[in-house]
Design a protein around this motif. Structure first.
Motif, PDB file in Angstrom:
ATOM      1  N   ASP A   1     -25.096 -26.886  -4.438  1.00  0.00           N
ATOM      2  CA  ASP A   1     -25.695 -25.838  -3.367  1.00  0.00           C
ATOM      3  C   ASP A   1     -25.322 -26.119  -1.983  1.00  0.00           C
ATOM      4  O   ASP A   1     -24.979 -25.425  -1.237  1.00  0.00           O
ATOM      5  N   GLU A   2     -25.423 -27.437  -1.544  1.00  0.00           N
ATOM      6  CA  GLU A   2     -25.344 -28.072  -0.346  1.00  0.00           C
ATOM      7  C   GLU A   2     -23.882 -28.067  -0.345  1.00  0.00           C
ATOM      8  O   GLU A   2     -23.204 -27.740   1.013  1.00  0.00           O
ATOM      9  N   MET A   3     -23.138 -28.398  -1.068  1.00  0.00           N
ATOM     10  CA  MET A   3     -21.560 -28.328  -1.082  1.00  0.00           C
ATOM     11  C   MET A   3     -21.119 -26.784  -0.845  1.00  0.00           C
ATOM     12  O   MET A   3     -20.215 -26.871   0.450  1.00  0.00           O
ATOM     13  N   ARG A   4     -21.694 -25.823  -1.198  1.00  0.00           N
ATOM     14  CA  ARG A   4     -21.251 -24.543  -0.837  1.00  0.00           C
ATOM     15  C   ARG A   4     -21.861 -24.103   0.495  1.00  0.00           C
ATOM     16  O   ARG A   4     -21.173 -23.717   1.406  1.00  0.00           O
ATOM     17  N   SER A   5     -23.122 -24.666   1.033  1.00  0.00           N
ATOM     18  CA  SER A   5     -23.645 -24.232   2.324  1.00  0.00           C
ATOM     19  C   SER A   5     -22.840 -24.959   3.343  1.00  0.00           C
ATOM     20  O   SER A   5     -22.863 -24.411   4.488  1.00  0.00           O
ATOM     21  N   LYS A   6     -22.297 -25.961   2.919  1.00  0.00           N
ATOM     22  CA  LYS A   6     -21.423 -26.870   4.351  1.00  0.00           C
ATOM     23  C   LYS A   6     -19.957 -26.395   4.256  1.00  0.00           C
ATOM     24  O   LYS A   6     -19.330 -26.733   4.944  1.00  0.00           O
ATOM     25  N   GLY A   7     -19.737 -25.234   3.395  1.00  0.00           N
ATOM     26  CA  GLY A   7     -18.305 -24.532   3.460  1.00  0.00           C
ATOM     27  C   GLY A   7     -17.356 -25.618   2.733  1.00  0.00           C
ATOM     28  O   GLY A   7     -16.064 -25.123   3.052  1.00  0.00           O
ATOM     29  N   VAL A   8     -17.833 -26.621   1.934  1.00  0.00           N
ATOM     30  CA  VAL A   8     -16.937 -27.271   1.213  1.00  0.00           C
ATOM     31  C   VAL A   8     -16.398 -26.471  -0.199  1.00  0.00           C
ATOM     32  O   VAL A   8     -17.337 -26.270  -0.992  1.00  0.00           O
TER      33      VAL A   8
ATOM     34  N   PHE B   1     -14.918 -44.426   2.290  1.00  0.00           N
ATOM     35  CA  PHE B   1     -16.162 -44.314   2.053  1.00  0.00           C
ATOM     36  C   PHE B   1     -16.379 -43.770   0.510  1.00  0.00           C
ATOM     37  O   PHE B   1     -17.243 -44.175  -0.124  1.00  0.00           O
ATOM     38  N   ASN B   2     -15.459 -42.810   0.308  1.00  0.00           N
ATOM     39  CA  ASN B   2     -15.616 -42.071  -1.121  1.00  0.00           C
ATOM     40  C   ASN B   2     -15.206 -43.195  -2.123  1.00  0.00           C
ATOM     41  O   ASN B   2     -15.965 -43.285  -3.352  1.00  0.00           O
ATOM     42  N   SER B   3     -14.136 -44.122  -1.827  1.00  0.00           N
ATOM     43  CA  SER B   3     -13.965 -45.089  -2.857  1.00  0.00           C
ATOM     44  C   SER B   3     -15.055 -46.188  -3.112  1.00  0.00           C
ATOM     45  O   SER B   3     -15.314 -46.441  -4.165  1.00  0.00           O
ATOM     46  N   LEU B   4     -15.713 -46.632  -2.061  1.00  0.00           N
ATOM     47  CA  LEU B   4     -16.975 -47.385  -2.146  1.00  0.00           C
ATOM     48  C   LEU B   4     -18.132 -46.548  -3.157  1.00  0.00           C
ATOM     49  O   LEU B   4     -18.652 -47.015  -3.973  1.00  0.00           O
ATOM     50  N   LEU B   5     -18.461 -45.263  -2.499  1.00  0.00           N
ATOM     51  CA  LEU B   5     -19.341 -44.559  -3.426  1.00  0.00           C
ATOM     52  C   LEU B   5     -18.805 -44.362  -4.993  1.00  0.00           C
ATOM     53  O   LEU B   5     -19.729 -44.670  -5.921  1.00  0.00           O
ATOM     54  N   ASP B   6     -17.582 -44.057  -5.161  1.00  0.00           N
ATOM     55  CA  ASP B   6     -17.190 -44.106  -6.439  1.00  0.00           C
ATOM     56  C   ASP B   6     -17.313 -45.627  -7.242  1.00  0.00           C
ATOM     57  O   ASP B   6     -17.687 -45.568  -8.421  1.00  0.00           O
ATOM     58  N   ALA B   7     -17.121 -46.559  -6.416  1.00  0.00           N
ATOM     59  CA  ALA B   7     -17.256 -47.791  -7.198  1.00  0.00           C
ATOM     60  C   ALA B   7     -18.651 -48.210  -7.606  1.00  0.00           C
ATOM     61  O   ALA B   7     -19.193 -48.613  -8.862  1.00  0.00           O
TER      62      ALA B   7
ATOM     63  N   ASP C   1     -16.527 -34.525   2.263  1.00  0.00           N
ATOM     64  CA  ASP C   1     -15.550 -33.744   1.616  1.00  0.00           C
ATOM     65  C   ASP C   1     -15.872 -33.243   0.253  1.00  0.00           C
ATOM     66  O   ASP C   1     -16.830 -33.737  -0.622  1.00  0.00           O
ATOM     67  N   ALA C   2     -14.994 -32.617  -0.359  1.00  0.00           N
ATOM     68  CA  ALA C   2     -15.130 -32.090  -1.975  1.00  0.00           C
ATOM     69  C   ALA C   2     -15.094 -33.236  -2.838  1.00  0.00           C
ATOM     70  O   ALA C   2     -15.995 -33.573  -3.772  1.00  0.00           O
ATOM     71  N   CYS C   3     -14.358 -34.560  -2.392  1.00  0.00           N
ATOM     72  CA  CYS C   3     -14.448 -35.719  -3.234  1.00  0.00           C
ATOM     73  C   CYS C   3     -15.942 -36.400  -3.227  1.00  0.00           C
ATOM     74  O   CYS C   3     -16.413 -36.778  -4.143  1.00  0.00           O
ATOM     75  N   THR C   4     -16.531 -36.485  -2.077  1.00  0.00           N
ATOM     76  CA  THR C   4     -17.884 -36.953  -1.955  1.00  0.00           C
ATOM     77  C   THR C   4     -18.749 -36.349  -2.776  1.00  0.00           C
ATOM     78  O   THR C   4     -19.514 -36.999  -3.464  1.00  0.00           O
ATOM     79  N   TYR C   5     -18.766 -34.855  -2.564  1.00  0.00           N
ATOM     80  CA  TYR C   5     -19.683 -34.051  -3.467  1.00  0.00           C
ATOM     81  C   TYR C   5     -19.449 -34.344  -4.888  1.00  0.00           C
ATOM     82  O   TYR C   5     -20.383 -34.513  -5.801  1.00  0.00           O
ATOM     83  N   ASN C   6     -18.267 -34.386  -5.494  1.00  0.00           N
ATOM     84  CA  ASN C   6     -18.009 -34.524  -6.810  1.00  0.00           C
ATOM     85  C   ASN C   6     -18.502 -35.689  -7.449  1.00  0.00           C
ATOM     86  O   ASN C   6     -18.931 -35.813  -8.478  1.00  0.00           O
ATOM     87  N   ILE C   7     -18.341 -36.789  -6.629  1.00  0.00           N
ATOM     88  CA  ILE C   7     -18.751 -38.250  -6.995  1.00  0.00           C
ATOM     89  C   ILE C   7     -20.445 -38.129  -7.257  1.00  0.00           C
ATOM     90  O   ILE C   7     -21.091 -38.686  -8.064  1.00  0.00           O
ATOM     91  N   LEU C   8     -21.226 -37.505  -6.096  1.00  0.00           N
ATOM     92  CA  LEU C   8     -22.609 -37.261  -6.181  1.00  0.00           C
ATOM     93  C   LEU C   8     -23.038 -36.646  -7.468  1.00  0.00           C
ATOM     94  O   LEU C   8     -23.851 -36.886  -8.155  1.00  0.00           O
ATOM     95  N   ILE C   9     -22.147 -35.479  -7.659  1.00  0.00           N
ATOM     96  CA  ILE C   9     -22.526 -34.753  -8.962  1.00  0.00           C
ATOM     97  C   ILE C   9     -22.193 -35.380 -10.083  1.00  0.00           C
ATOM     98  O   ILE C   9     -23.181 -35.351 -11.073  1.00  0.00           O
TER      99      ILE C   9
END
Length: 459
Positions: free
Chosen positions: A175-182, A120-126, A150-158
């Motif tokens: 902020d969402e990343m932190r609130s979700k404990g990632v 899913f992250n690979s698709l998001l990054d593409a 995960d951290a990769c998902t949030y990094n792509i979004l950022i």
């Protein structure tokens, strides 16, 4: 005659890996044992599929790659691993083919491969690399079907929000990343720092870096430090930039070439080229070799001070140190020579590039062409234009106007006809250029003008 020993699946994987030509690798994959019994098809291993797919994807041979994927789908002896599809989506992303990436992701179950947050992250990054932000939002609605972000998902979004100049939403994702404990990573920090520095918000970038270390315990990477140094140098805070370099030494963070290149470039722009040798000596002491970017920064500094002999000397040093100059290395010198009115020296240097192992690129031609036009060397500019168009490079409209205006003022109708013909063939003859020509024709109704009209009419 003794038959050649047949290749095993294991041996084929080794041969495919060592074959640099993707076309030859594909031929080998299709026909590893030419003398084998056609009734007994070769049993390719999953590793062989992985290797050939990677080679074809990197070479952008997507039609052939998809044929191999279709063939792999028919295999019943094994199920492909998720990483293969992740890699393919990455190739599609770099090639700006978002629809193919989406289609492959949807097709993965038919390959008997489960989709997880990794694919899913690979698709998001593409999709991010293709600039399809709306499609990213649509895909994100299905994320729970494949796992937890995960951290990769949030990094792509950022990265996506920073790339679309939306720093506010990038912060919300953090902020969402932190609130979700990632836990954020150095990639998270690097993306945000780079964006803040690009926007000249260096104070906020420094505060974020300090907060990251104190609260999250994330040690900034060399990339983060280089971004901060570049930002500080950009706002004239050279002392703080060098202070960060010293901080890296204290914290045992390895200083790399980009860090030193950033500082060397800043010294050159500040007119402090005399301090560069000391920095180079320090690089050597830390076991860091100058790269092409480092040398290009030095060349730029020499050209800023109009010390062209020193710039040529840096080029020679690059060759001696086995650091291959690139087009930027030469273009910086060409541009500086042209701006100084040294068009003859710039032209000679340009013509010498093939001997130096560098082929002029679009920028090389545009710089020389512009320089010749600015210096009023219209005949030489016309020759460069002709070669430029022959190689498929388009000139700037403003400069072609200047050339046409210059030839009209000189009354050189024969060369003007040649230039107009070249521009017309390249489909870069615009209305503005025609207006300049027509205005001249109305003023100068001579025999040469009538001949030019006849020539253009015949074309």
């Amino acid at each position: 005659m003794k038959a050649s020993k047949s290749i095993s699946p294991f041996r084929l994987s080794s041969l495919l890996r060592s074959q640099n030509d993707p076309t030859l690798a594909l031929q080998l994959f299709h026909n590893p044992n030419p003398d084998a019994n056609p009734q007994k098809p070769f049993r390719h291993s999953l590793l062989s599929y992985d290797i050939i797919i990677s080679k074809l994807g990197r070479a952008k041979m997507f039609d052939q790659m998809e044929q191999i994927l279709h063939r792999m789908k028919q295999e019943t002896r094994f199920a492909p691993t998720e990483i293969i599809f992740c890699n393919v989506m990455s190739y599609y992303g770099r090639a700006r083919l978002p629809d193919r990436a989406l289609h492959l992701f949807d097709e993965m179950p038919s390959f008997r491969c489960e989709r997880t947050i990794k694919s899913f992250n690979s698709l998001l990054d593409a999709l991010y690399k293709c600039g399809h932000f709306d499609k990213m939002k649509e895909v994100l609605e299905r994320i729970e079907d494949y796992g937890t972000p995960d951290a990769c998902t949030y990094n792509i979004l950022i990265k996506a929000f920073c790339g679309s100049e939306d720093l506010e939403n990038a912060r919300k994702v953090l902020d969402e990343m932190r609130s979700k404990g990632v836990e954020p990573t150095d990639v998270t920090l690097g993306t945000l720092i780079y964006k803040l520095c690009s926007d000249h918000r260096v104070k906020q970038a420094l505060e974020l870096k300090e907060d990251w270390e104190r609260v999250h315990g994330v040690l900034p990477s060399a990339f983060v430090y280089a971004s901060l140094m570049k930002g500080l140098c950009g706002v004239g805070e050279m002392a703080l930039a060098f202070g960060l370099k010293d901080e890296m030494v204290r914290k045992n963070i390895r200083l790399d070439a980009p860090v030193y290149s950033t500082l060397i470039s800043a010294l050159a722009k500040a007119g402090r080229r005399g301090e560069v040798p000391g920095l180079l000596e320090e690089m050597s002491k830390h076991g860091c070799k100058p790269n092409t970017v480092t040398y290009n920064a030095m060349i730029h500094g020499c050209c800023m001070e109009k010390d062209f002999e020193a710039a040529y000397g840096v080029l020679d040093e690059m060759v001696e140190k086995e650091c291959r100059p690139d087009a930027v290395s030469y273009n910086v010198i060409i541009d500086a020579l042209c701006k100084e009115g040294k068009w003859s020296e710039a032209h000679q240097f340009f013509q010498d590039l093939p001997r130096r192992g560098c082929h002029p690129d679009l920028l090389s031609y545009r710089m020389l062409f512009s320089g010749l036009c600015d210096c009023g060397q219209f005949q030489e500019a016309a020759f460069v234009l002709d070669e430029m168009i022959f190689k498929g490079y388009a000139p700037h409209y403003a400069r072609t106007h200047k050339l046409v205006e210059g030839l009209c003022e000189e009354g050189n109708m024969e060369l003007l006809a040649t230039v107009l013909s070249s521009l017309q063939k390249a489909n870069v003859l615009d209305d503005g250029t025609w207006r300049v020509v027509i205005s001249t024709l109305r003023r100068e109704m001579s025999s040469d003008v009538f001949e030019l009209i006849d020539t253009l009419t015949m074309q």
